[in-house]
Write an enzyme that holds these catalytic residues in place. Structure first.
Site, PDB file in Angstrom:
ATOM      1  CG  ASN A   1      35.647  39.209  36.960  1.00  0.00           C
ATOM      2  OD1 ASN A   1      34.965  40.180  37.142  1.00  0.00           O
ATOM      3  ND2 ASN A   1      36.112  38.445  37.970  1.00  0.00           N
TER       4      ASN A   1
ATOM      5  N   GLY B   1      38.581  34.492  37.177  1.00  0.00           N
ATOM      6  CA  GLY B   1      38.468  35.243  38.712  1.00  0.00           C
ATOM      7  C   GLY B   1      37.177  35.196  39.582  1.00  0.00           C
TER       8      GLY B   1
ATOM      9  CB  ILE C   1      31.610  47.116  42.324  1.00  0.00           C
ATOM     10  CG1 ILE C   1      31.650  47.778  40.943  1.00  0.00           C
ATOM     11  CG2 ILE C   1      30.630  46.160  42.596  1.00  0.00           C
ATOM     12  CD1 ILE C   1      30.527  48.395  40.824  1.00  0.00           C
TER      13      ILE C   1
ATOM     14  CB  ALA D   1      46.009  46.738  32.609  1.00  0.00           C
ATOM     15  CE  LYS D   2      40.955  46.116  35.019  1.00  0.00           C
ATOM     16  NZ  LYS D   2      40.154  44.841  34.599  1.00  0.00           N
TER      17      LYS D   2
ATOM     18  CG  LEU E   1      43.403  33.644  35.095  1.00  0.00           C
ATOM     19  CD1 LEU E   1      42.346  34.572  35.510  1.00  0.00           C
ATOM     20  CD2 LEU E   1      42.828  33.018  33.789  1.00  0.00           C
TER      21      LEU E   1
ATOM     22  CE1 TYR F   1      42.551  47.045  38.097  1.00  0.00           C
ATOM     23  CE2 TYR F   1      41.850  49.135  38.074  1.00  0.00           C
ATOM     24  CZ  TYR F   1      41.617  48.011  38.366  1.00  0.00           C
ATOM     25  OH  TYR F   1      40.304  47.658  38.389  1.00  0.00           O
TER      26      TYR F   1
HETATM   27  N1  LIG Z   1      35.220  46.229  42.567  1.00  0.00           N
HETATM   28  C1  LIG Z   1      35.369  47.376  41.953  1.00  0.00           C
HETATM   29  O1  LIG Z   1      35.150  48.575  42.618  1.00  0.00           O
HETATM   30  C2  LIG Z   1      35.796  47.319  40.617  1.00  0.00           C
HETATM   31  C3  LIG Z   1      35.798  48.772  39.902  1.00  0.00           C
HETATM   32  C4  LIG Z   1      36.325  48.555  38.582  1.00  0.00           C
HETATM   33  C5  LIG Z   1      36.597  47.470  37.714  1.00  0.00           C
HETATM   34  N2  LIG Z   1      36.567  46.454  38.605  1.00  0.00           N
HETATM   35  C6  LIG Z   1      36.992  45.179  37.717  1.00  0.00           C
HETATM   36  O2  LIG Z   1      36.031  44.069  38.031  1.00  0.00           O
HETATM   37  C7  LIG Z   1      36.701  42.781  37.903  1.00  0.00           C
HETATM   38  C8  LIG Z   1      36.308  41.901  39.235  1.00  0.00           C
HETATM   39  O3  LIG Z   1      36.776  42.764  40.328  1.00  0.00           O
HETATM   40  P1  LIG Z   1      36.523  42.811  41.746  1.00  0.00           P
HETATM   41  O4  LIG Z   1      36.296  43.832  42.488  1.00  0.00           O
HETATM   42  O5  LIG Z   1      35.474  41.671  41.823  1.00  0.00           O
HETATM   43  O6  LIG Z   1      37.752  41.694  42.275  1.00  0.00           O
HETATM   44  P2  LIG Z   1      38.099  40.814  43.321  1.00  0.00           P
HETATM   45  O7  LIG Z   1      39.726  41.012  43.755  1.00  0.00           O
HETATM   46  O8  LIG Z   1      37.083  40.864  44.533  1.00  0.00           O
HETATM   47  O9  LIG Z   1      38.107  39.233  42.621  1.00  0.00           O
HETATM   48  C9  LIG Z   1      38.896  38.985  41.614  1.00  0.00           C
HETATM   49  C10 LIG Z   1      39.045  37.453  41.399  1.00  0.00           C
HETATM   50  O10 LIG Z   1      40.219  37.268  40.587  1.00  0.00           O
HETATM   51  C11 LIG Z   1      41.199  36.194  41.023  1.00  0.00           C
HETATM   52  N3  LIG Z   1      42.311  36.483  40.751  1.00  0.00           N
HETATM   53  C12 LIG Z   1      43.116  37.578  40.805  1.00  0.00           C
HETATM   54  N4  LIG Z   1      44.533  37.167  40.164  1.00  0.00           N
HETATM   55  C13 LIG Z   1      44.298  35.893  39.476  1.00  0.00           C
HETATM   56  C14 LIG Z   1      45.217  35.262  38.761  1.00  0.00           C
HETATM   57  N5  LIG Z   1      46.484  35.468  38.580  1.00  0.00           N
HETATM   58  N6  LIG Z   1      44.810  33.814  38.625  1.00  0.00           N
HETATM   59  C15 LIG Z   1      43.302  33.489  38.789  1.00  0.00           C
HETATM   60  N7  LIG Z   1      42.485  34.289  39.564  1.00  0.00           N
HETATM   61  C16 LIG Z   1      43.060  35.299  40.011  1.00  0.00           C
HETATM   62  C17 LIG Z   1      41.098  36.577  42.511  1.00  0.00           C
HETATM   63  O11 LIG Z   1      41.421  35.294  43.255  1.00  0.00           O
HETATM   64  C18 LIG Z   1      39.616  37.022  42.804  1.00  0.00           C
HETATM   65  O12 LIG Z   1      39.007  35.674  43.218  1.00  0.00           O
HETATM   66  C19 LIG Z   1      38.094  43.096  37.664  1.00  0.00           C
HETATM   67  O13 LIG Z   1      38.368  43.052  36.192  1.00  0.00           O
HETATM   68  C20 LIG Z   1      38.182  44.791  37.990  1.00  0.00           C
HETATM   69  O14 LIG Z   1      39.409  45.444  37.362  1.00  0.00           O
HETATM   70  C21 LIG Z   1      36.335  46.243  39.926  1.00  0.00           C
END
Ligand SMILES: NC(=O)c1ccc[n+]([C@@H]2O[C@H](COP(=O)([O-])OP(=O)(O)OC[C@H]3O[C@@H](n4cnc5c(N)ncnc54)[C@H](O)[C@@H]3O)[C@@H](O)[C@H]2O)c1
Length: 258
Positions: free
Chosen positions: A100, A22, A198, A168-169, A74, A165
């Site tokens: 990620n 990701g 974030i 899973a987390k 994925l 979600y």
């Molecule tokens: N942003 C937040 O506030 C936040 C908070 C808690 C946890 N997280 C965790 O941090 C990580 C990153 O989150 P983010 O906010 O940067 O997400 P985002 O949605 O901005 O980016 C996620 C990326 O994963 C890719 N992706 C999704 N499904 C996919 C698949 N099936 N195959 C390939 N690629 C795939 C998307 O295309 C994207 O580029 C995640 O695990 C998320 O759960 C984020």
């Protein structure tokens, strides 16, 4: 208030093969950039080609090793295994894995079907296990490795419309603790990272509002947004030899929310 602007560099990351799932957007994209700037040889998987290729174009002139993008859904585990094989052939076996990718689509408890449940687990949990399984043999041969699994604080705070979600987390923390025992004898470290809110592009576009911002600045100790780069810098530390004794842990980065 903005975060400080002078940061550590990690000589142990130079030349290392780092695999980030990701990596095209959000925290993943910030991580691709920050690892590449450390001189790591970064490969990343995603299914959104346009931002992925734009990131490669942007980084290529300014980093020692241009990142390698491989398109991969994925949720397709054979495709993931084959992508990791392809990356290992081109760059060498990954010594660092950042699990990620995820998708925090909201869902109503009453409307979740078995098919939707399976799909959410496939997007948010299953690939992390199989990516770790695929990179472990190469890490064992190299004599060390660092696997970092992105969880979230979402399952520890009051939250609705995210039940699958959140499951899973939470499972990612259980997986982290199991795999750290499986792989510790081979000097492979496994840690989980639990971000809070974030401010990625997607969060800004879909979920950020004046009310939510006010809520965040009430519950967080830090009264500002936490940025993707700040998470990526924690990942740098956990991937580097500077954290050589840290494994089996959950690292919260949330501006002091929980
Ligand atoms: N942003 C937040 O506030 C936040 C908070 C808690 C946890 N997280 C965790 O941090 C990580 C990153 O989150 P983010 O906010 O940067 O997400 P985002 O949605 O901005 O980016 C996620 C990326 O994963 C890719 N992706 C999704 N499904 C996919 C698949 N099936 N195959 C390939 N690629 C795939 C998307 O295309 C994207 O580029 C995640 O695990 C998320 O759960 C984020």
């Amino acid at each position: 208030m903005t975060p400080p602007s002078v940061f550590a560099s990690y000589p142990s990351l130079a030349g290392k093969v780092v695999l980030i799932s990701g990596g095209a957007q959000g925290i993943g994209a910030a991580s691709v950039e920050i690892f590449a700037l450390q001189g790591a040889r970064v490969a990343f998987l995603d299914l959104t080609d346009e931002p992925a290729l734009a990131l490669v174009d942007d980084l290529t002139p300014r980093v020692p090793h241009a990142p390698l993008y491989v398109h991969c859904d994925l949720t397709d585990i054979p495709a993931l295994q084959s992508a990791i094989g392809e990356i290992s052939t081109i760059l060498g076996p990954p010594q660092i894995l950042i699990n990620n990718a995820a998708s925090d689509d909201r869902h109503s408890f009453a409307e979740v079907t078995p098919e939707y449940w399976d799909q959410r687990m496939a997007v948010n949990l299953r690939h992390q296990f199989f990516a770790a399984q695929a990179v472990a043999p190469g890490m064992k041969s190299a004599g060390s490795g660092s696997i970092i699994n992105m969880s979230s604080i979402s399952w520890l705070i009051p939250s609705a419309s995210l039940a699958v979600y959140n499951m899973a987390k939470a499972a990612i923390v259980a997986m982290t603790r199991s795999l750290s025992h499986e792989l510790g004898p081979s000097n492979i470290r496994v840690n989980a990272v639990l971000p809070g809110a974030i401010l990625t592009e997607k969060q800004r576009r879909l979920y950020m509002s004046a009310d939510y911002e006010q809520h965040l600045f009430t519950v967080q100790c830090l009264k500002r947004h936490i940025l993707p780069d700040e998470v990526a810098r924690l990942l740098l530390f956990l991937a580097s030899d500077d954290s050589s004794a840290i494994t089996n842990q959950s690292h919260v980065i949330d501006g002091g929310w929980i």
